[in-house]
Design an enzyme around this catalytic site. Structure first.
Site, PDB file in Angstrom:
ATOM      1  N   SER A 126      -8.829 -34.770  71.892  1.00  0.00           N
ATOM      2  CA  SER A 126      -8.757 -33.587  72.429  1.00  0.00           C
ATOM      3  C   SER A 126      -9.464 -32.459  72.234  1.00  0.00           C
ATOM      4  O   SER A 126      -9.833 -32.793  70.991  1.00  0.00           O
ATOM      5  CB  SER A 126      -7.530 -33.688  72.076  1.00  0.00           C
ATOM      6  OG  SER A 126      -6.530 -35.125  72.742  1.00  0.00           O
TER       7      SER A 126
HETATM    8  N1  SAH Z   1      -4.983 -39.125  69.918  1.00  0.00           N
HETATM    9  C1  SAH Z   1      -6.890 -38.193  70.796  1.00  0.00           C
HETATM   10  C2  SAH Z   1      -6.180 -38.434  72.176  1.00  0.00           C
HETATM   11  C3  SAH Z   1      -7.075 -39.830  72.973  1.00  0.00           C
HETATM   12  S1  SAH Z   1      -7.577 -39.436  74.493  1.00  0.00           S
HETATM   13  C4  SAH Z   1      -7.094 -37.411  69.992  1.00  0.00           C
HETATM   14  O1  SAH Z   1      -7.365 -37.135  68.254  1.00  0.00           O
HETATM   15  O2  SAH Z   1      -8.570 -36.966  70.628  1.00  0.00           O
HETATM   16  C5  SAH Z   1      -5.278 -40.541  75.237  1.00  0.00           C
HETATM   17  C6  SAH Z   1      -5.495 -41.458  74.283  1.00  0.00           C
HETATM   18  O3  SAH Z   1      -4.570 -42.804  74.907  1.00  0.00           O
HETATM   19  C7  SAH Z   1      -6.955 -42.805  75.593  1.00  0.00           C
HETATM   20  O4  SAH Z   1      -7.813 -43.559  74.371  1.00  0.00           O
HETATM   21  C8  SAH Z   1      -5.903 -44.262  76.329  1.00  0.00           C
HETATM   22  O5  SAH Z   1      -6.025 -44.966  75.957  1.00  0.00           O
HETATM   23  C9  SAH Z   1      -4.744 -44.413  75.552  1.00  0.00           C
HETATM   24  N2  SAH Z   1      -3.801 -44.230  76.222  1.00  0.00           N
HETATM   25  C10 SAH Z   1      -3.279 -44.062  77.922  1.00  0.00           C
HETATM   26  N3  SAH Z   1      -2.268 -44.497  78.401  1.00  0.00           N
HETATM   27  C11 SAH Z   1      -1.841 -45.190  77.063  1.00  0.00           C
HETATM   28  C12 SAH Z   1      -0.160 -46.267  76.849  1.00  0.00           C
HETATM   29  N4  SAH Z   1       0.666 -46.116  77.902  1.00  0.00           N
HETATM   30  N5  SAH Z   1      -0.242 -46.371  75.806  1.00  0.00           N
HETATM   31  C13 SAH Z   1      -1.391 -46.084  74.375  1.00  0.00           C
HETATM   32  N6  SAH Z   1      -2.347 -45.688  74.549  1.00  0.00           N
HETATM   33  C14 SAH Z   1      -2.396 -45.006  76.243  1.00  0.00           C
END
Ligand code: SAH
Length: 234
Positions: A82
């Site tokens: 992010s």
């Molecule tokens: N928190 C992260 C952002 C990751 S992007 C950071 O610090 O940068 C969002 C993440 O959400 C992805 O890895 C994706 O695989 C996950 N995601 C999407 N749908 C999800 C779900 N239903 N349950 C758990 N994770 C999910």
């Protein structure tokens, strides 16, 4: 949890520029978020957590400074790390206290997890893609972060075994706030979630479960997250 000071001067400078960009974005979005100034404790985490490590860069890699650009960047599995400002403002909106228990949905590479772990007692983080969760576990362990607990699962279900949570953060976008997550909020608990369509037009929403059990919601800021997808990936 102590913050980890950057030692490499180029990384320190890049991190400093990132923090200035975050503070600038916070000022420019204040009329939406109500948070023109990010709290010093959150900014201390943004200054202390080595973001480049979550993108696979060694401290000595000249390209590592690129990790500190104030934008989202690609990681493995077509997911993202992010944008620093978004990490900061979402964390700020959680109003964390040192003894809080936090649930994160969407561990990704674990960067946001590390920020949360520095501001709370325990972080429980759910990720649907196993290789990302494993990578996040390695990243957190390398920084000696021991109060973050990871699990592979579908974040639409939350993590009921450790509920209720004082704060819940969702870093992928569902169409509407998942009911299980609202259920797992403690009285006084805060849920911050980007709600909207998968094409990237979403609104950051902040729910608060009041002590009397009523839940309030405010729409705060237009954002663009990867979609939240039900079911665990294989
Ligand atoms: N928190 C992260 C952002 C990751 S992007 C950071 O610090 O940068 C969002 C993440 O959400 C992805 O890895 C994706 O695989 C996950 N995601 C999407 N749908 C999800 C779900 N239903 N349950 C758990 N994770 C999910």
């Amino acid at each position: 949890m102590p913050t980890k000071a950057q030692t490499n001067p180029a990384l320190k400078a890049a991190n400093r520029r990132m923090c200035l960009a975050i503070e600038n974005d916070a000022r420019e979005t204040a009329r939406w978020t109500g948070r023109g100034v990010i709290s010093p404790s959150v900014m201390a985490q943004m200054a202390g957590v080595p973001r480049h490590r979550f993108m696979g860069f060694a401290d000595s890699d000249p390209a590592a400074t690129g990790a500190y650009a104030n934008r989202a960047q690609p990681i493995a599995q077509r997911q993202t790390i992010s944008q620093p400002f978004i990490v900061a403002v979402m964390t700020d909106l959680l109003d964390l206290e040192p003894d809080d228990r936090v649930l994160e949905v969407g561990t990704g590479c674990g960067y946001q997890t590390a920020i949360l772990a520095g501001l709370s007692a325990e972080v429980y983080s759910v990720e649907r893609i196993p290789v990302l969760s494993a990578e996040a576990a390695r990243n957190l362990e390398a920084l000696d972060i021991s109060n973050a607990f990871l699990r592979i699962g579908d974040g639409f279900d939350g993590w009921p075994e450790h509920a209720p949570y004082d704060a819940i953060i969702v870093t992928a976008a569902p169409r509407t706030a998942p009911p299980a997550l609202l259920d797992q909020l403690a009285p006084g608990g805060r849920l911050v979630v980007p709600v909207g369509e998968a094409d990237g037009s979403q609104m950051l929403q902040r729910f608060v479960r009041r002590a009397d059990g009523e839940t309030t919601v405010a729409g705060l800021l237009p954002v663009a997250f990867v979609p939240m997808i039900g079911d665990v990936a294989t």
